[in-house]
Scaffold this active site. Structure first.
Site, PDB file in Angstrom:
ATOM      1  N   CYS A   1     -71.481  47.228  32.957  1.00 33.10           N
ATOM      2  CA  CYS A   1     -72.172  47.519  34.215  1.00 33.10           C
ATOM      3  C   CYS A   1     -73.530  46.827  34.287  1.00 33.10           C
ATOM      4  O   CYS A   1     -73.916  46.298  35.335  1.00 33.10           O
ATOM      5  CB  CYS A   1     -72.319  49.022  34.400  1.00 33.10           C
ATOM      6  SG  CYS A   1     -73.202  49.872  33.067  1.00 33.10           S
TER       7      CYS A   1
ATOM      8  N   HIS B   1     -74.727  54.440  32.781  1.00 33.54           N
ATOM      9  CA  HIS B   1     -74.235  53.509  33.803  1.00 33.54           C
ATOM     10  C   HIS B   1     -75.385  52.945  34.632  1.00 33.54           C
ATOM     11  O   HIS B   1     -76.436  53.564  34.769  1.00 33.54           O
ATOM     12  CB  HIS B   1     -73.241  54.232  34.712  1.00 33.54           C
ATOM     13  CG  HIS B   1     -72.371  53.319  35.494  1.00 33.54           C
ATOM     14  ND1 HIS B   1     -71.576  52.358  34.927  1.00 33.54           N
ATOM     15  CD2 HIS B   1     -72.172  53.217  36.832  1.00 33.54           C
ATOM     16  CE1 HIS B   1     -70.914  51.709  35.870  1.00 33.54           C
ATOM     17  NE2 HIS B   1     -71.272  52.213  37.044  1.00 33.54           N
TER      18      HIS B   1
END
EC number: 3.4.-.-
Length: 133
Positions: free
Chosen positions: A23, A73
């Site tokens: 990510c 994330h």
């Protein structure tokens, strides 16, 4: 000062980027944000009506991005409603998400913060996201 990628919405269905499709690699590919270890926790995302589309957001623990292989994330903010937030992101091992795409992250209803201040299911918990500064 937040980092903003104005063309975040246009990333829908593009190829994943980076050597490992992490990510953070998506964010670093499109905007100069430096190494994730240098990121600072800014304002909370969920409920914040003053966030520009394309703002870089991430999960933090004690003000720092954890930078683990899983459980944290980073993404581009797209919008929100009373139930959660919309982001543009990529997931390295998710076969159901083979390309960069929009995703809805819900606010958890069973309590979202542990007694040590960490968030339950950080990557999938709208309340766990903060603006990257």
């Amino acid at each position: 000062m937040p980092y903003v990628y104005a063309n975040a919405k246009a990333l829908q269905d593009t190829e994943k980027v980076g050597n490992h499709h992490q990510c953070v690699e998506l964010i670093q590919h499109y905007i100069r944000v430096g190494q994730a270890s240098t990121w600072q926790q800014g304002a909370a995302v969920f409920g914040n009506k003053n966030i520009e589309v394309g703002t870089v957001i991430a999960t933090f623990v004690n003000g720092r991005y954890p930078n683990h292989n899983s459980g944290n994330h980073a993404a581009f903010f797209l919008g929100q409603d009373t139930g959660g937030i919309w982001v543009m992101d990529q997931w390295k091992d998710d076969i159901a998400k083979p390309r960069v795409s929009k995703r809805y992250i819900r606010k958890l209803h069973n309590g979202s913060v542990r007694s040590d201040g960490t968030y339950i299911r950080m990557s999938n918990n709208a309340e766990a996201y903060f603006i990257v500064e």
